[in-house]
Design a protein around this motif. Sequence first.
Motif, PDB file in Angstrom:
ATOM      1  N   PRO A 255      -1.194   3.989 -19.782  1.00  0.00           N
ATOM      2  CA  PRO A 255      -0.735   5.159 -19.017  1.00  0.00           C
ATOM      3  C   PRO A 255       0.286   4.768 -17.950  1.00  0.00           C
ATOM      4  O   PRO A 255       0.252   3.654 -17.416  1.00  0.00           O
ATOM      5  N   GLU A 256       1.196   5.698 -17.650  1.00  0.00           N
ATOM      6  CA  GLU A 256       2.282   5.406 -16.707  1.00  0.00           C
ATOM      7  C   GLU A 256       1.750   4.956 -15.351  1.00  0.00           C
ATOM      8  O   GLU A 256       2.247   3.991 -14.770  1.00  0.00           O
ATOM      9  N   GLN A 257       0.732   5.650 -14.847  1.00  0.00           N
ATOM     10  CA  GLN A 257       0.190   5.291 -13.535  1.00  0.00           C
ATOM     11  C   GLN A 257      -0.401   3.890 -13.540  1.00  0.00           C
ATOM     12  O   GLN A 257      -0.292   3.151 -12.563  1.00  0.00           O
ATOM     13  N   GLU A 258      -1.040   3.512 -14.656  1.00  0.00           N
ATOM     14  CA  GLU A 258      -1.602   2.165 -14.765  1.00  0.00           C
ATOM     15  C   GLU A 258      -0.492   1.125 -14.803  1.00  0.00           C
ATOM     16  O   GLU A 258      -0.615   0.042 -14.235  1.00  0.00           O
ATOM     17  N   LYS A 259       0.611   1.460 -15.481  1.00  0.00           N
ATOM     18  CA  LYS A 259       1.746   0.533 -15.505  1.00  0.00           C
ATOM     19  C   LYS A 259       2.290   0.320 -14.104  1.00  0.00           C
ATOM     20  O   LYS A 259       2.602  -0.812 -13.707  1.00  0.00           O
ATOM     21  N   VAL A 260       2.416   1.416 -13.350  1.00  0.00           N
ATOM     22  CA  VAL A 260       2.918   1.310 -11.977  1.00  0.00           C
ATOM     23  C   VAL A 260       1.978   0.450 -11.143  1.00  0.00           C
ATOM     24  O   VAL A 260       2.417  -0.417 -10.379  1.00  0.00           O
ATOM     25  N   ARG A 261       0.664   0.687 -11.298  1.00  0.00           N
ATOM     26  CA  ARG A 261      -0.309  -0.081 -10.530  1.00  0.00           C
ATOM     27  C   ARG A 261      -0.242  -1.564 -10.882  1.00  0.00           C
ATOM     28  O   ARG A 261      -0.305  -2.435  -9.999  1.00  0.00           O
ATOM     29  N   VAL A 262      -0.095  -1.869 -12.172  1.00  0.00           N
ATOM     30  CA  VAL A 262      -0.009  -3.265 -12.602  1.00  0.00           C
ATOM     31  C   VAL A 262       1.234  -3.929 -12.030  1.00  0.00           C
ATOM     32  O   VAL A 262       1.186  -5.070 -11.537  1.00  0.00           O
ATOM     33  N   VAL A 263       2.366  -3.208 -12.074  1.00  0.00           N
ATOM     34  CA  VAL A 263       3.607  -3.770 -11.521  1.00  0.00           C
ATOM     35  C   VAL A 263       3.448  -4.043 -10.033  1.00  0.00           C
ATOM     36  O   VAL A 263       3.865  -5.088  -9.527  1.00  0.00           O
ATOM     37  N   GLU A 264       2.817  -3.098  -9.324  1.00  0.00           N
ATOM     38  CA  GLU A 264       2.608  -3.293  -7.884  1.00  0.00           C
ATOM     39  C   GLU A 264       1.724  -4.501  -7.620  1.00  0.00           C
ATOM     40  O   GLU A 264       1.963  -5.262  -6.675  1.00  0.00           O
ATOM     41  N   GLU A 265       0.694  -4.687  -8.441  1.00  0.00           N
ATOM     42  CA  GLU A 265      -0.182  -5.842  -8.264  1.00  0.00           C
ATOM     43  C   GLU A 265       0.560  -7.138  -8.532  1.00  0.00           C
ATOM     44  O   GLU A 265       0.428  -8.114  -7.803  1.00  0.00           O
ATOM     45  N   PHE A 266       1.366  -7.132  -9.608  1.00  0.00           N
ATOM     46  CA  PHE A 266       2.082  -8.344  -9.972  1.00  0.00           C
ATOM     47  C   PHE A 266       3.177  -8.701  -8.976  1.00  0.00           C
ATOM     48  O   PHE A 266       3.618  -9.844  -8.922  1.00  0.00           O
ATOM     49  N   THR A 267       3.655  -7.711  -8.202  1.00  0.00           N
ATOM     50  CA  THR A 267       4.789  -7.954  -7.315  1.00  0.00           C
ATOM     51  C   THR A 267       4.380  -8.042  -5.852  1.00  0.00           C
ATOM     52  O   THR A 267       5.196  -7.816  -4.959  1.00  0.00           O
ATOM     53  N   ARG A 268       3.106  -8.346  -5.594  1.00  0.00           N
ATOM     54  CA  ARG A 268       2.689  -8.552  -4.213  1.00  0.00           C
ATOM     55  C   ARG A 268       3.379  -9.777  -3.618  1.00  0.00           C
ATOM     56  O   ARG A 268       3.659  -9.825  -2.424  1.00  0.00           O
ATOM     57  N   ASP A 269       3.621 -10.766  -4.433  1.00  0.00           N
ATOM     58  CA  ASP A 269       4.359 -11.949  -3.983  1.00  0.00           C
ATOM     59  C   ASP A 269       5.829 -11.570  -3.790  1.00  0.00           C
ATOM     60  O   ASP A 269       6.447 -10.968  -4.667  1.00  0.00           O
TER      61      ASP A 269
ATOM     62  N   ALA B  75       8.507 -10.031  -6.441  1.00  0.00           N
ATOM     63  CA  ALA B  75       9.036  -8.686  -6.209  1.00  0.00           C
ATOM     64  C   ALA B  75      10.559  -8.687  -6.186  1.00  0.00           C
ATOM     65  O   ALA B  75      11.213  -7.792  -6.738  1.00  0.00           O
ATOM     66  N   THR B  76      11.142  -9.714  -5.550  1.00  0.00           N
ATOM     67  CA  THR B  76      12.601  -9.805  -5.473  1.00  0.00           C
ATOM     68  C   THR B  76      13.212  -9.957  -6.861  1.00  0.00           C
ATOM     69  O   THR B  76      14.189  -9.275  -7.214  1.00  0.00           O
ATOM     70  N   THR B  77      12.623 -10.850  -7.648  1.00  0.00           N
ATOM     71  CA  THR B  77      13.138 -11.068  -9.011  1.00  0.00           C
ATOM     72  C   THR B  77      13.018  -9.805  -9.853  1.00  0.00           C
ATOM     73  O   THR B  77      13.948  -9.420 -10.563  1.00  0.00           O
ATOM     74  N   ALA B  78      11.845  -9.133  -9.757  1.00  0.00           N
ATOM     75  CA  ALA B  78      11.620  -7.929 -10.556  1.00  0.00           C
ATOM     76  C   ALA B  78      12.577  -6.807 -10.138  1.00  0.00           C
ATOM     77  O   ALA B  78      13.175  -6.134 -10.988  1.00  0.00           O
ATOM     78  N   ALA B  79      12.729  -6.609  -8.814  1.00  0.00           N
ATOM     79  CA  ALA B  79      13.617  -5.542  -8.335  1.00  0.00           C
ATOM     80  C   ALA B  79      15.062  -5.804  -8.744  1.00  0.00           C
ATOM     81  O   ALA B  79      15.788  -4.882  -9.143  1.00  0.00           O
TER      82      ALA B  79
END
Length: 336
Positions: free
Chosen positions: A187-201, A205-209
């Motif tokens: 689900p889209e919301q789960e994808k967003v949550r996973v991305v947020e978790e993965f980009t706490r560092d 986050a800089t690389t992903a953005a």
Amino acid sequence: MPEEIESADKVGSVSGNRYAEIVAELRKLVETSSRIQFTIGDYALEVEPMREAGGQERGDELFTVKDSLFRLAEDIGVSYSQVRSVRWTASKWPKDRRVSGVSFTVHKIMASIVDDEERWATILTPPEGKSRWTPDEANRRVGRQIVKPVTPQEKITAIHTLARDEDVAAAVTTDFLKRPTVAAKVPEQEKVRVVEEFTRDESVATTAATSLLRRPDVAFRAMSDDTARHQVNHAQVERGRQAREHFEETSPVAPAIRNIDRSVEFLDLVTACHSFVAAAGRVVPGLRDRQLGDDERTIVHENVARVRATLDWIETAVDTGKVDVDGELAKLLQGE
């Protein structure tokens, strides 16, 4: 051939008929093994009956329960854990409730059913479509993990069990998300949550953005958010300021550049004066023989006053280097 054995041309390396014969022989051995384990359990219960919690005074015992069962295990050549296990299982299945043809393993699994009547009734009723209880069916009945998952939930439970270790879980998640069909079902919301978790560092986050903003459609949608757009603009200005400061502090050509900047400012000022004179030279001759109205003259006089004040300000800045604007001049320049 026993009716519950499905016919097959070959099972493993043997024919279907031979396999049925092997199963029949092994069931006899399993039946014998079950009787043996129940017998060990019954004797262990005779040595150490099951007691209610707090039902005996430990200080009056020659041996503790564990000591007694451990000695029994040592004397018959089996492990203490086996003696303890078969004793407990035997306590849950009185001799008249034990079912012939059902393995000791199944009896042991179903011993976890708390209610006696329910436990005794359950073992007499195999699952729908089955002629006998198997360990997996027994585990499924009592809510334990099974060896061969069938339903989606059982498979999910098995995966969770295998992925309890953080490193294993990370590797499994990575492999799953590499499968487009799997990622598409998240689900889209789960994808967003996973991305947020993965980009706490911050570095992640800089690389992903950076990678995401290289995609034109993503960048366009992101900039429709006022906060995101403001943060990007602020970051650009701040980065420019930091870059300039770094350049001025470290570059050997910084003094020359500052001189050039001052020269550019000088040229801009001269150009502005020239533009004003040139524009006035074009416009003023057009007023020949023309009478302006009172309102028009008032507006022109106000702007001339602003021009005079500006010229005075320019002269002060050029002569002294001071560019401060007092309150009255500021109001005049703003047309107040």
